[in-house]
Design an enzyme around this catalytic site. Structure first.
Site, mmCIF file in Angstrom:
data_model
loop_
_atom_site.group_PDB
_atom_site.id
_atom_site.type_symbol
_atom_site.label_atom_id
_atom_site.label_comp_id
_atom_site.label_asym_id
_atom_site.label_seq_id
_atom_site.Cartn_x
_atom_site.Cartn_y
_atom_site.Cartn_z
ATOM 1 N N PHE A 36 0.821 -1.208 0.000
ATOM 2 C CA PHE A 36 0.000 0.000 0.000
ATOM 3 C C PHE A 36 0.858 1.262 0.000
ATOM 4 C CE2 PHE A 36 -2.024 -3.336 2.655
ATOM 5 C CZ PHE A 36 -2.896 -3.801 1.687
ATOM 6 N N GLY A 73 0.323 -9.132 -3.270
ATOM 7 C CA GLY A 73 -1.130 -9.190 -3.200
ATOM 8 C C GLY A 73 -1.821 -8.768 -4.482
ATOM 9 N N LEU A 127 -6.553 -8.194 -17.303
ATOM 10 C CA LEU A 127 -5.907 -9.481 -17.563
ATOM 11 C C LEU A 127 -6.620 -10.621 -16.864
ATOM 12 C CD1 LEU A 127 -2.211 -8.325 -17.108
ATOM 13 C CD2 LEU A 127 -3.387 -8.795 -19.262
ATOM 14 N N GLY A 172 -4.113 -0.277 -15.064
ATOM 15 C CA GLY A 172 -3.852 -0.572 -13.659
ATOM 16 C C GLY A 172 -5.074 -0.402 -12.773
ATOM 17 N N VAL A 173 -5.126 -1.214 -11.705
ATOM 18 C CA VAL A 173 -6.283 -1.213 -10.810
ATOM 19 C C VAL A 173 -5.903 -0.983 -9.349
ATOM 20 C CG1 VAL A 173 -7.771 -2.631 -12.261
ATOM 21 C CG2 VAL A 173 -6.160 -3.747 -10.693
ATOM 22 N N GLU A 216 -4.929 1.733 -7.605
ATOM 23 C CA GLU A 216 -5.352 2.951 -6.911
ATOM 24 C C GLU A 216 -6.785 3.361 -7.235
ATOM 25 O OE1 GLU A 216 -2.317 3.812 -5.436
ATOM 26 O OE2 GLU A 216 -1.069 2.778 -6.894
#
Lengths: 178, 330, 748
Positions: C244, C472, C635, C706-707, C709
């Protein structure tokens, strides 16, 4: 009722032995196997498992009873290994995540966690699974509300909570359908 | 963690003797507070005497409808005991709203009564704290005190007592049984908790080596429709901002008996006796409840970050009494 | 051929994670292992006057006590740069224990090494440190007289100010103006695995096991600090228990572990305690933001002024950049974004999930909600009306999707027909409210070349390698999917290896960039290898494919065949056996497009929430959330959904639970454990709906935006806007604690 100190004292065998503070042999029963391991009494069950016995599935997230990552079963009940002294577990049955698989077959809860992607980083996962199985045994998985409440002692910072609840419901329902 | 000796005992007499004769000895039951505080360096025993094998686990009916809870009975066991859940639902609810199931499986009832405050200045091991190091001052008086008490405080300490179940036990006049070097005694639970005054390090009247053996809940018909409500930021696994144990008997719309106790706002589990007195003979309405609550909280001493609890506690009392009057269930 | 990508396959590391078999850093067992414990400063400012280690050294099992008096000097201090850049990335440009100065509470002042964990921890409590306390500043309130405007942020990568047009005039002339200020408490990542490092020296070479989001960053930083050749530093990380942002930079304890191991001549494990994580791996800084919106009566934005004030360390101008979205999301001619700082006695803050923009968007989207009420326009419609078709330079978005997200979200949530009046819905003791927000997050693009290696064996199985690490996100899984498709192999035949700096390098997996850049490198390597094998086949007289155009060949199930005559072909295995090749491999690389690509780069989404508020008691419960996102190519929808749900929960948590306060008298955080610093538990989290909007993007690698944020961005604003709808009260602080939310006493 009440405690009769005289009668009790009369039945007393011998003065209790003080052990420690230095290291001494401690016999632990982990996942059905006896281990004799040299431990100072101050060593927690969690550190004994992780640092002495190589059983690192139980995780250290806080070491102060606030996250649930170290959840194991002692005598069949889920407890926190970080607030348990290892030496106090002599004579008790300790079960960890490594003891779940029967004959190499994963526990249905382990499979359900995979199916519902009930984890991301995986660090809280062994504790979640130990809690989740115990939850059903306790009878605290009857309602969605109960599942959420009685799983609240296991923090998942990745926040896989919906998946965790779904995995539990699946396993519960499969048990109810023989 | 400091080096520790360890002994496991099998009788109460052994337990008492070994701790009484060792000034650095302490009892170890569930360990949920003790091990935490030893690791933090706040509790400093040299010897832990494991009392978990003592025969103090049973939960028995008492003649007349009361219940005796063995000091080593676990919170989770007590909560699901029919005698408790049926006759003292407020006690059972308080148990289930405390901590997490893992901790409830570990924590003993006797240990719960002795749990220590969550005051960060007490726990950090370094800040001035009269409870931890008498005479050093209280960091919370003018510090971060959102979680601190508004009732029963002193200029020396404003630490909140953290227990939930003790609040319910206080509401129903539980009695604490002990065994110590001087023999056995019975302590009414309201006397078991001491106000901080100028000795906040003394939280209860237990002497060194004195062990809680049982907790009696005396018969109390009013308890059968009691409720325990707990309000906090998080839905679960958090100490209370405010909690209330409430029970009320209403006849022809008039309150004839009431029990009110508060958690999260007192330096001890807070029996709201002023509110109880105020409730007798008044109509069972939200307005009466609010008046009684205001009466109780008139003695509150708020601090910078916890002033909201004065109002919050009053609203909690109203909510608790309203639900109790409705029949106990939410 | 494309059979694995896009499928919701299970994580390839799932068995390891559910059986306890996954080994995290503090679980690496080595012969002769010793244990280190850090002693943190009790004061926020001043000097260490004396250290008396005699009690600690006399305690059982203690091997050494290191302080500023006996710790060797570092060879050099690298600049503070985000680890994504691919250079050394210390979390702050200050390394402790080089002299007696103390700049923040918790700063390491001593390190104890002992034979066991218990011995080290106990001995650390016996190190007697005498301090000379000097005045400190640990909160914004304490430093208001020394505010300055930041020239550059992010290690100099970004300007502190962003402006266009004439905001002053435009706001003055705007028919409608909204002005609001917000205070945000500091946040701590609280990854469940506290950072840990195990250091081993052998023959002058250092191996580090480190819980990091960037093994390469650890390698570069430690080598720089210790003056070691890069080839002498190897970093291994198999599993990381959450990051994070807290593990995106290489914090001092990592190098201290290496120094301690060199000192005692044995392997050292240094695991931070939970409490130490609050002062050891950065945090989201305490901050204030103010915003002014100017708009026309028909709801067109004309001007935005967005200022942020935050507290940083004594040594770095660090602020989460908060204006990257507010400057771009809406079509607005006049804009001014400014970051101001106060230097104080905290460590340098750092990336925390959704860095900067999550609170920047909170500010923007809460103000947009106010504007919607002011104008009487539906909040969804107001966003649609203002969404920019291009970035402020006029460049088209690399891909968009915001309008589709807003519309689909509104539909899934049941937004239409909402009664906008506040305090209009009740359910028993609860007031019910709904709220929404737009979401956007910049696509980060400043990483260097990324590399991977692919190897096929003569039996048709494959190994693909790159030096990334799993914390993660599921990168091991999606990289396996990408490799399988590119090689034309079944998923089961491909093993993906990562977590070792000896493998081809990639940058730290931060800023939602991990999956994209790793996938791009893996794709390049796998494609290169497939092309080589195809070329070998068409050149081989013994191959059925001899003489074919390589472009006419595809691969499925490990068999190369003519695309229009699939019966003609042969397997990798047949070809390799014939050529006596036990294995063959290729390295592939991907270089990001130049930073001045003529495209706007934002990921878009929309957030919706329903809350119940008990106005007497100040309680807020989120009943449901709907998030719709357009993150480009997905993906693995199963894993992407999990990450987006996680982000939305972080937003919920940021709105309602998370915050830490400084005790400015002591200069120490009020909370340093998970009992008092509240993160959500299971019972806090409702069922959450995540939907995807498909957008094609040929600018970003493999079309992946991208996922990591975007799930968080906007979620807190949606919750807070729902709280307003429920209560009619606009609350200007986070978290929305009970004392803010409860109706004030009737008398006041």
């Amino acid at each position: 009722m009440g405690i009769d100190l005289t009668a009790e004292a009369a039945s007393r065998h011998q003065a209790p032995t003080v052990r420690g503070p230095s290291e001494e042999p401690v016999v632990l029963t982990i996942n059905g196997t006896h281990h004799t391991v040299g431990l100072e009494p101050r060593v927690s069950l969690l550190d004994a498992l992780r640092d002495r016995l190589g059983l690192t599935g139980s995780k250290k997230g806080c070491d102060q009873g606030t996250c649930g990552a170290c959840t194991v079963w002692v005598d069949g009940r889920r407890v926190l290994a970080c607030l348990t002294l290892a030496i106090a577990c002599e004579g008790r049955q300790v079960t960890t995540i490594e003891g779940l698989a029967a004959d190499g077959e994963p526990h249905p809860m382990q499979r359900a966690f995979v199916e519902h992607d009930a984890f991301q980083c995986g660090y809280c996962t062994p504790g979640q699974i130990m809690s989740a199985i115990a939850l059903i045994e306790e009878g605290n998985a009857e309602t969605d509300e109960d599942i959420a409440e009685f799983m609240s002692g296991n923090i998942c910072r990745c926040a896989a909570y919906p998946g965790i609840r779904q995995a539990i419901k699946d396993v519960r329902d499969a048990r109810e359908r023989p | 963690m400091r080096p520790l000796g360890y002994a496991r005992v099998s009788t109460v007499a052994e337990a008492v003797e070994i701790v009484a004769t060792d000034p650095a000895g302490a009892f170890l039951a569930g360990g949920t507070t003790e091990i935490d505080l030893v690791r933090l360096g706040v509790a400093r025993p040299d010897l832990l005497v494991d009392i978990n094998d003592l025969p103090l686990h049973d939960i028995d009916d008492l003649p007349g409808g009361g219940v005796r809870i063995g000091a080593l009975a676990r919170m989770s066991e007590v909560a699901r005991t029919p005698a408790i859940a049926g006759r003292y639902p407020g006690v059972a609810q308080a148990l289930l709203l405390g901590a997490s199931q893992q901790l409830r499986n570990m924590a003993s009832m006797g240990g719960n009564l002795c749990q220590r405050t969550r005051c960060a200045y007490f726990r950090d091991g370094v800040s001035p704290c009269n409870k931890r190091e008498p005479g050093t001052g209280c960091s919370a008086l003018d510090g971060l005190n959102r979680g601190h008490a508004i009732l029963g405080t002193s200029e020396h300490c404003v630490a909140t007592h953290p227990s939930d179940v003790a609040v319910a036990l206080v509401a129903f006049d539980a009695v604490v049984h002990t065994a110590g070097p001087g023999g056995v005694r019975r302590i009414p639970i309201d006397d078991f908790y001491l106000m901080p005054g100028d000795t906040p390090d003394r939280e209860n009247p237990l002497r060194h080596g004195e062990l809680i053996t049982a907790i009696d809940l005396p018969p109390a018909g009013i308890a059968e429709r009691s409720v325990y409500l707990k309000f906090r930021d998080r839905q679960s696994y958090e100490f209370a901002l405010v909690s209330v144990c409430a029970a009320v008997r209403v006849e022809d719309g008039i309150v004839t008996e009431a029990r009110v106790a508060l958690g999260g706002v007192g330096t001890k589990p807070w029996r709201a006796r002023l509110a109880e007195q105020h409730l007798l003979g008044v109509p069972a309405t939200a307005e009466s409840y609010a008046a009684a609550a205001a009466y109780e909280l008139s003695a509150a001493v708020p601090r910078r970050h916890n002033a909201f609890k004065v109002e919050l506690a009053q609203r909690a009392i109203v909510r608790g009494l309203t639900q109790a009057a409705r029949g106990g269930m939410r | 051929m494309n059979t694995a990508i896009g499928r919701p396959v299970d994580r390839v590391d799932s068995q390891a994670k559910v059986t306890g078999g996954a080994r995290y850093t503090a679980e690496i067992s080595l012969p002769g292992l010793t244990y280190a414990a850090v002693v943190g400063a009790r004061i926020p400012s001043g000097r260490v006057e004396a250290v008396d280690a005699s009690r600690a050294l006399a305690a059982g099992g203690v091997l050494a006590v290191l302080t500023h008096e006996n710790l060797p000097e570092i060879a050099g201090q690298p600049h503070l740069l985000p680890s994504l850049l691919g250079a050394a990335a210390p979390g702050q440009s200050f390394f402790p224990m080089q002299d007696a100065a103390v700049h923040y509470a918790g700063q390491p002042v001593a390190l104890v090494v002992a034979e066991s964990h218990e011995q080290a921890q106990y001995a650390a409590s016996l190190v007697d440190v005498t301090y000379r306390r000097e005045p400190s500043i640990t909160s914004i309130d304490e430093g208001r007289d020394r505010v300055y405007e930041a020239q550059r942020l992010f290690g100099g990568l970004m300007p502190g100010r962003d402006e266009r047009g004439d905001v002053e005039t435009a706001l003055a002339e705007a028919p409608v103006r909204i002005e609001a200020g917000y205070r945000f408490a500091a946040n701590h990542h609280n990854a469940l695995e506290p950072p840990a490092t195990t250091a081993v020296w052998q023959d002058g070479r250092l191996t580090l096991y480190d819980s990091t989001m960037g093994i390469r960053a650890t390698q570069l930083t430690v080598a720089h600090l210790l003056g070691l050749p890069l080839s002498h530093v190897r970093v291994i990380t198999h599993f990381v228990g959450g990051g994070f942002g807290s593990k995106a930079m290489t914090w001092p304890h990592v190098t201290l572990a290496a120094m301690a191991a060199r000192h005692v001549g044995r392997p050292v494990r240094l695991a931070l305690t939970r409490a130490q994580t609050y002062t050891s791996n950065g945090h989201r800084e305490e901050q204030e933001q103010s915003i002014s919106l100017g708009a026309t009566r028909d709801g067109r934005l004309t001007a935005i002024r967005h200022h942020k004030l935050s507290i940083t360390s004594r040594f770095d101008d660090w602020a989460e950049p908060a204006t990257g979205v507010s400057s771009q999301l809406y079509d607005v001619e006049h804009y001014e974004g400014v970051h101001s700082l106060i230097q104080g006695n905290t460590m340098t803050p750092t990336f925390t999930r959704g860095p900067g923009e999550t609170l920047g968007v909170f500010t923007l989207e809460t103000a947009m909600d106010e504007l919607a009420y002011e104008l009487g326009v539906d909040p969804v419609e107001l966003r649609l009306r203002n969404h920019a078709g291009a970035d402020p330079r006029g460049n088209p978005w690399s891909s968009d999707g915001l309008a589709e997200c807003l519309r689909l979200g509104a539909e899934r949530f049941g937004w239409h027909g909402r009664d906008p009046r506040p305090r209009a819905r009740r359910d028993g003791d609860w007031l019910i409210g709904t709220g929404m927000a737009a979401a956007a997050y910049p696509v980060a693009f400043f990483m260097p070349e990324q590399r991977a290696r692919a190897r096929v064996y003569e039996d048709g199985s494959a190994v693909v390698q790159t030096g990334t690490q799993e914390f993660g996100t599921g990168v091991l899984t999606v990289a396996t999917q990408v490799a399988a498709d590119a090689l034309g192999l079944p998923l089961e035949s491909v093993r993906f290896e990562a977590g070792d700096t000896d493998l081809p390098n990639t940058s730290a997996a931060v800023g939602s960039a991990g999956a994209g850049m790793v996938s791009a490198a893996v794709h390049a390597a796998a494609t290169a290898l497939r092309d080589r094998l195809v070329a070998m086949a068409v050149a081989d007289a013994a191959s059925p494919l001899h003489g074919a155009d390589p472009a006419a060949v595809d691969v499925a199930d490990g068999r190369m065949r003519l695309r229009d005559r699939p019966g003609t072909g042969e397997s990798y295995a047949d070809l390799m056996i014939r050529h006596r090749l036990a294995d063959t491999e290729a390295v592939g690389s991907w270089t990001p497009p130049p930073l001045d690509t003529p495209h706007g780069l934002l990921t878009f989404g929309a957030q919706f929430a329903e809350v119940a508020v008990d106005p007497d008691l100040g309680l807020v419960r989120v009943r449901r959330m709907v998030g719709v996102f357009a993150p480009g190519r997905v993906l693995n929808p199963k894993l992407a959904r999990s990450q987006l749900v996680g982000g939305m929960v972080w937003g919920l948590s940021q709105a309602l639970l998370e915050g830490n306060e400084m005790d400015t008298r002591h200069g120490r955080w009020g909370a340093s454990n998970l009992g008092e610093y509240l993160v959500p538990v299971n019972a806090d989290i409702p069922e959450i709906t995540v939907e995807f909007v498909e957008v094609e993007d040929d600018v970003v690698p493999l079309g992946i935006k991208g996922v990591g944020e975007i799930g968080q961005v906007g979620a807190a604003a949606a919750v807070a806007n729902a709280v307003f709808h429920a209560t009619g009260r606009r609350l200007r602080r986070l978290p929305l604690a009970a004392e803010l939310v409860m109706d004030p006493p009737a008398s006041s």
